[in-house]
Design an enzyme around this catalytic site. Structure first.
Site, PDB file in Angstrom:
ATOM      1  N   PRO A 180      -6.834 -41.883  12.322  1.00 28.65           N
ATOM      2  CA  PRO A 180      -5.855 -41.854  11.224  1.00 28.65           C
ATOM      3  C   PRO A 180      -4.902 -43.055  11.171  1.00 28.65           C
ATOM      4  O   PRO A 180      -4.124 -43.176  10.224  1.00 28.65           O
ATOM      5  CB  PRO A 180      -5.072 -40.552  11.482  1.00 28.65           C
ATOM      6  CG  PRO A 180      -5.322 -40.209  12.909  1.00 28.65           C
ATOM      7  CD  PRO A 180      -6.649 -40.778  13.278  1.00 28.65           C
ATOM      8  N   TYR A 195       5.031 -47.372  12.684  1.00 23.12           N
ATOM      9  CA  TYR A 195       3.920 -47.239  13.626  1.00 23.12           C
ATOM     10  C   TYR A 195       4.359 -47.973  14.889  1.00 23.12           C
ATOM     11  O   TYR A 195       4.527 -49.193  14.859  1.00 23.12           O
ATOM     12  CB  TYR A 195       2.659 -47.922  13.097  1.00 23.12           C
ATOM     13  CG  TYR A 195       2.020 -47.285  11.880  1.00 23.12           C
ATOM     14  CD1 TYR A 195       2.503 -47.510  10.589  1.00 23.12           C
ATOM     15  CD2 TYR A 195       0.887 -46.481  12.030  1.00 23.12           C
ATOM     16  CE1 TYR A 195       1.877 -46.945   9.482  1.00 23.12           C
ATOM     17  CE2 TYR A 195       0.258 -45.918  10.916  1.00 23.12           C
ATOM     18  CZ  TYR A 195       0.761 -46.147   9.652  1.00 23.12           C
ATOM     19  OH  TYR A 195       0.140 -45.592   8.553  1.00 23.12           O
ATOM     20  N   TYR A 206      -4.346 -52.087   4.049  1.00 24.13           N
ATOM     21  CA  TYR A 206      -3.537 -50.864   4.022  1.00 24.13           C
ATOM     22  C   TYR A 206      -3.379 -50.340   2.590  1.00 24.13           C
ATOM     23  O   TYR A 206      -3.473 -49.128   2.357  1.00 24.13           O
ATOM     24  CB  TYR A 206      -2.170 -51.125   4.665  1.00 24.13           C
ATOM     25  CG  TYR A 206      -1.405 -49.865   5.012  1.00 24.13           C
ATOM     26  CD1 TYR A 206      -1.648 -49.192   6.203  1.00 24.13           C
ATOM     27  CD2 TYR A 206      -0.459 -49.337   4.141  1.00 24.13           C
ATOM     28  CE1 TYR A 206      -0.967 -48.030   6.528  1.00 24.13           C
ATOM     29  CE2 TYR A 206       0.234 -48.168   4.447  1.00 24.13           C
ATOM     30  CZ  TYR A 206      -0.022 -47.527   5.645  1.00 24.13           C
ATOM     31  OH  TYR A 206       0.655 -46.375   5.950  1.00 24.13           O
ATOM     32  N   HIS A 208       5.859 -46.406  -1.624  1.00 27.90           N
ATOM     33  CA  HIS A 208       6.266 -47.205  -0.460  1.00 27.90           C
ATOM     34  C   HIS A 208       5.752 -48.636  -0.609  1.00 27.90           C
ATOM     35  O   HIS A 208       4.561 -48.854  -0.769  1.00 27.90           O
ATOM     36  CB  HIS A 208       5.721 -46.580   0.837  1.00 27.90           C
ATOM     37  CG  HIS A 208       6.541 -45.418   1.299  1.00 27.90           C
ATOM     38  ND1 HIS A 208       6.703 -45.105   2.624  1.00 27.90           N
ATOM     39  CD2 HIS A 208       7.276 -44.509   0.608  1.00 27.90           C
ATOM     40  CE1 HIS A 208       7.486 -44.039   2.729  1.00 27.90           C
ATOM     41  NE2 HIS A 208       7.839 -43.658   1.524  1.00 27.90           N
ATOM     42  N   LYS A 252      -6.719 -44.029   6.226  1.00 21.71           N
ATOM     43  CA  LYS A 252      -7.854 -44.323   5.348  1.00 21.71           C
ATOM     44  C   LYS A 252      -8.762 -43.123   5.034  1.00 21.71           C
ATOM     45  O   LYS A 252      -9.539 -43.172   4.077  1.00 21.71           O
ATOM     46  CB  LYS A 252      -8.726 -45.431   5.969  1.00 21.71           C
ATOM     47  CG  LYS A 252      -8.100 -46.794   5.918  1.00 21.71           C
ATOM     48  CD  LYS A 252      -8.147 -47.369   4.514  1.00 21.71           C
ATOM     49  CE  LYS A 252      -7.098 -48.414   4.264  1.00 21.71           C
ATOM     50  NZ  LYS A 252      -5.948 -47.981   3.469  1.00 21.71           N
TER      51      LYS A 252
HETATM   52  P1  RFL Z   1     -12.321 -31.965   4.573  1.00 20.24           P
HETATM   53  O1  RFL Z   1     -10.917 -32.107   4.106  1.00 20.24           O
HETATM   54  O2  RFL Z   1     -12.575 -31.677   5.992  1.00 20.24           O
HETATM   55  O3  RFL Z   1     -12.998 -30.830   3.665  1.00 20.24           O
HETATM   56  C1  RFL Z   1     -14.275 -30.311   3.935  1.00 20.24           C
HETATM   57  C2  RFL Z   1     -14.325 -28.879   3.430  1.00 20.24           C
HETATM   58  O4  RFL Z   1     -15.627 -28.339   3.655  1.00 20.24           O
HETATM   59  C3  RFL Z   1     -15.493 -27.013   4.156  1.00 20.24           C
HETATM   60  N1  RFL Z   1     -16.711 -26.675   4.912  1.00 20.24           N
HETATM   61  C4  RFL Z   1     -17.694 -25.871   4.428  1.00 20.24           C
HETATM   62  N2  RFL Z   1     -17.830 -25.246   3.249  1.00 20.24           N
HETATM   63  C5  RFL Z   1     -18.953 -24.510   3.075  1.00 20.24           C
HETATM   64  N3  RFL Z   1     -19.918 -24.369   4.025  1.00 20.24           N
HETATM   65  C6  RFL Z   1     -19.819 -24.981   5.218  1.00 20.24           C
HETATM   66  N4  RFL Z   1     -20.756 -24.851   6.143  1.00 20.24           N
HETATM   67  C7  RFL Z   1     -18.666 -25.783   5.453  1.00 20.24           C
HETATM   68  N5  RFL Z   1     -18.238 -26.532   6.506  1.00 20.24           N
HETATM   69  C8  RFL Z   1     -17.065 -27.045   6.157  1.00 20.24           C
HETATM   70  C9  RFL Z   1     -14.248 -27.063   5.008  1.00 20.24           C
HETATM   71  O5  RFL Z   1     -13.666 -25.781   5.195  1.00 20.24           O
HETATM   72  C10 RFL Z   1     -13.359 -27.986   4.188  1.00 20.24           C
HETATM   73  O6  RFL Z   1     -12.541 -27.288   3.280  1.00 20.24           O
HETATM   74  O7  RFL Z   1     -13.195 -33.269   4.208  1.00 20.24           O
HETATM   75  P2  RFL Z   1     -13.084 -34.261   2.956  1.00 20.24           P
HETATM   76  O8  RFL Z   1     -12.992 -33.514   1.670  1.00 20.24           O
HETATM   77  O9  RFL Z   1     -14.160 -35.234   3.174  1.00 20.24           O
HETATM   78  O10 RFL Z   1     -11.671 -34.986   3.121  1.00 20.24           O
HETATM   79  C11 RFL Z   1     -11.408 -35.856   4.197  1.00 20.24           C
HETATM   80  C12 RFL Z   1      -9.940 -35.818   4.611  1.00 20.24           C
HETATM   81  O11 RFL Z   1      -9.573 -34.459   4.794  1.00 20.24           O
HETATM   82  C13 RFL Z   1      -9.667 -36.616   5.885  1.00 20.24           C
HETATM   83  O12 RFL Z   1     -10.402 -37.813   5.890  1.00 20.24           O
HETATM   84  C14 RFL Z   1      -8.174 -36.973   6.026  1.00 20.24           C
HETATM   85  O13 RFL Z   1      -7.411 -35.831   6.213  1.00 20.24           O
HETATM   86  C15 RFL Z   1      -7.974 -37.925   7.193  1.00 20.24           C
HETATM   87  N6  RFL Z   1      -6.564 -38.224   7.446  1.00 20.24           N
HETATM   88  C16 RFL Z   1      -5.885 -39.158   6.679  1.00 20.24           C
HETATM   89  N7  RFL Z   1      -6.489 -39.779   5.635  1.00 20.24           N
HETATM   90  C17 RFL Z   1      -5.796 -40.638   4.823  1.00 20.24           C
HETATM   91  O14 RFL Z   1      -6.386 -41.194   3.881  1.00 20.24           O
HETATM   92  N8  RFL Z   1      -4.450 -40.917   5.031  1.00 20.24           N
HETATM   93  C18 RFL Z   1      -3.772 -40.337   6.047  1.00 20.24           C
HETATM   94  O15 RFL Z   1      -2.570 -40.568   6.145  1.00 20.24           O
HETATM   95  C19 RFL Z   1      -4.495 -39.441   6.942  1.00 20.24           C
HETATM   96  N9  RFL Z   1      -3.860 -38.842   7.956  1.00 20.24           N
HETATM   97  C20 RFL Z   1      -5.892 -37.579   8.480  1.00 20.24           C
HETATM   98  C21 RFL Z   1      -4.530 -37.917   8.720  1.00 20.24           C
HETATM   99  C22 RFL Z   1      -6.524 -36.610   9.269  1.00 20.24           C
HETATM  100  C23 RFL Z   1      -5.832 -35.989  10.285  1.00 20.24           C
HETATM  101  N10 RFL Z   1      -6.534 -34.997  11.031  1.00 20.24           N
HETATM  102  C24 RFL Z   1      -6.036 -33.712  11.253  1.00 20.24           C
HETATM  103  C25 RFL Z   1      -7.920 -35.236  11.364  1.00 20.24           C
HETATM  104  C26 RFL Z   1      -3.829 -37.306   9.734  1.00 20.24           C
HETATM  105  C27 RFL Z   1      -4.480 -36.357  10.546  1.00 20.24           C
HETATM  106  C28 RFL Z   1      -3.681 -35.760  11.663  1.00 20.24           C
HETATM  107  C1  PHB Z   2       0.829 -38.718   7.713  1.00 18.23           C
HETATM  108  O1  PHB Z   2       1.861 -38.760   7.052  1.00 18.23           O
HETATM  109  O2  PHB Z   2       0.327 -37.631   8.058  1.00 18.23           O
HETATM  110  C2  PHB Z   2       0.169 -39.983   8.098  1.00 18.23           C
HETATM  111  C3  PHB Z   2       0.682 -41.184   7.639  1.00 18.23           C
HETATM  112  C4  PHB Z   2       0.080 -42.383   8.006  1.00 18.23           C
HETATM  113  C5  PHB Z   2      -1.029 -42.363   8.837  1.00 18.23           C
HETATM  114  C6  PHB Z   2      -1.552 -41.157   9.278  1.00 18.23           C
HETATM  115  C7  PHB Z   2      -0.946 -39.960   8.920  1.00 18.23           C
HETATM  116  O3  PHB Z   2      -1.599 -43.542   9.186  1.00 18.23           O
END
Ligand code: RFL
Ligand code: PHB
Length: 390
Positions: free
Chosen positions: A293, A201, A385, A72, A297
């Site tokens: 989100p 957005y 971004y 993109h 990032k």
């Molecule tokens: P995770 O992915 O939460 O993984 C942590 C893992 O640790 C396990 N765990 C344990 N294991 C052993 N013992 C314990 N006591 C434990 N406690 C927990 C968990 O089961 C899990 O598997 O953290 P990590 O690896 O730091 O990764 C971070 C990302 O997952 C997170 O920052 C992103 O998903 C945030 N996020 C986005 N980030 C982006 O860069 N671009 C995006 O477009 C974006 N969109 C989003 C998002 C997060 C969202 N939510 C649901 C919060 C959109 C959404 C809706």
């Molecule tokens: C997504 O596709 O889940 C998504 C994309 C952009 C964002 C957050 C989530 O800023």
């Protein structure tokens, strides 16, 4: 059982750290509380910075990403039914982002770890970390009713916001910074073509909305909802109706509806823990920080931490130098705070707050009009971004 680095958590931070350390010849064991399928079932991030793609390439997992990831070169910001395109590539001298689901990143890293014969223990219950303030830390857990122990040199706390590692640090040794927003994002995944070839957005009087995607046939949409909203109150029909109301007429007309495959609400929070190192324990990813989100990032920051930490640990084993280990916290936090600032500012610009006074509302409008009229302001958004340099 013994290893060099015990990694807690098989999310993107833990898996990427494990892959980068494997390339550097450092031994790891990953302990994950959930099952592999559970981890792969979590629908989260979708946008990868170029630096994150480069790190995944360095970790040896780029083939499918290069094939299936969508490049993109821009995205849209909507305000009061007007749309502004942020031309990422033009404004940043040729950079872009890649749309590729976190689920796919996780799957690629898991598959590559399995193929290399590296140990990941899923469904590890009651994981506890010990003695990280001494030279001989260890990790204990229970699996299938049997108690286990892993001795190690270092522990990487990659266990997300609700993990055990940050919680094991004495409260006097850690400082926490937090802002909780009074709303969440209700997200829907559906096998329908996206309404726009680039992300939208949208700031609307009814609340924020985001049009994203996973592929040309799979869409990811979000709408801002109150923090205490019940997902059960949202039928698919109600979601599609609300989404359309918040988009400009052209985008709304192009929304194709269909049954949701996944529907969930994520709360919005900004959070940073300082420092990120406690003796032989390191925090990385969501265990150390959360961003709302809006700036896409979170996953990218997790990848950045994994990079800094892998370099520090590789230096320890390869060059017998702890300079990188001592610098890890400060190095990672410098970049984290910049991403926190960007994610917070985009969240403030794009969402509706019940508490907003008419003055603050006008400030938000003025902010958007300024971005619309200023190449410098658009460049600032674009360079954040696509990702600040590692
Ligand atoms: P995770 O992915 O939460 O993984 C942590 C893992 O640790 C396990 N765990 C344990 N294991 C052993 N013992 C314990 N006591 C434990 N406690 C927990 C968990 O089961 C899990 O598997 O953290 P990590 O690896 O730091 O990764 C971070 C990302 O997952 C997170 O920052 C992103 O998903 C945030 N996020 C986005 N980030 C982006 O860069 N671009 C995006 O477009 C974006 N969109 C989003 C998002 C997060 C969202 N939510 C649901 C919060 C959109 C959404 C809706
Ligand atoms: C997504 O596709 O889940 C998504 C994309 C952009 C964002 C957050 C989530 O800023």
């Amino acid at each position: 059982m013994r290893t060099e680095v015990a990694i807690i958590g098989a999310g993107p931070a833990g898996l990427l750290l494990g892959a980068l350390l494997a390339r550097a010849g450092v031994e790891t064991v990953i302990l994950e509380r959930k099952s592999r399928d559970y981890v792969l079932g979590r629908i989260r991030a979708g946008v990868l910075e170029q630096g994150t793609v480069d790190l995944l390439a360095r970790a040896g997992v780029e083939a499918r990403l290069r094939r299936e990831g969508l490049v993109h070169e821009g995205f849209f910001m909507g305000f009061a039914n007007r749309r502004l395109r942020i031309d990422l590539t033009e404004l940043t001298g040729g950079r872009h982002v890649t749309v590729y689901g976190q689920t796919e990143v996780t799957r690629d890293l898991m598959d590559s770890r399995d193929a290399a014969g590296l140990t990941t223990i899923y469904e590890a219950e009651d994981v506890a970390i010990h003695d990280f303030d001494r030279d001989t830390p260890c990790v204990t857990w229970v699996k299938d009713g049997v108690h286990h122990r892993l001795d190690c040199d270092f522990i990487a706390g990659c266990d997300g916001f609700h993990g055990v590692c940050r919680a094991s640090v004495p409260s006097g040794a850690i400082q926490l910074f937090e802002k909780v927003y009074p709303f969440g994002w209700l997200g829907v995944l559906a096998d329908v073509p996206p309404c726009s070839h680039e992300l939208i957005y949208a700031n609307h009087a009814r609340g924020f909305a985001l049009c994203s995607m996973r592929s040309p046939t799979r869409s990811r949409y979000y709408v801002q909802v109150p923090a205490d909203e019940d997902v059960g109150a949202w039928s698919d029909q109600r979601f599609w109706d609300e989404l359309r109301l918040r988009l400009d007429p052209e985008a709304a007309d192009r929304v194709v509806t269909g049954p949701s495959i996944e529907k969930s609400i994520a709360p919005l929070r900004s959070f940073v823990a300082e420092p990120l190192r406690f003796g032989r324990l390191f925090l990385a990813g969501d265990a150390a920080h959360i961003v709302p989100p809006t700036g896409a990032k979170g996953l990218n920051l997790a990848a950045g931490d994994a990079y800094y930490l892998s370099e520090a640990l590789a230096e320890h084993y390869r060059e017998r130098s702890d300079a990188g280990i001592r610098a890890y916290s400060e190095r990672a936090l410098a970049r984290i705070w910049k991403s926190e600032r960007f994610s917070w500012s985009l969240t403030m610009l794009l969402h509706r707050f019940d508490t907003m006074s008419p003055f603050e509302q006008r400030m938000q409008e003025a902010d958007f009009r300024y971005v619309e009229s200023s190449r410098a302001a658009q460049t600032a958004i674009a360079e954040n971004y696509v990702g600040l340099p590692l």
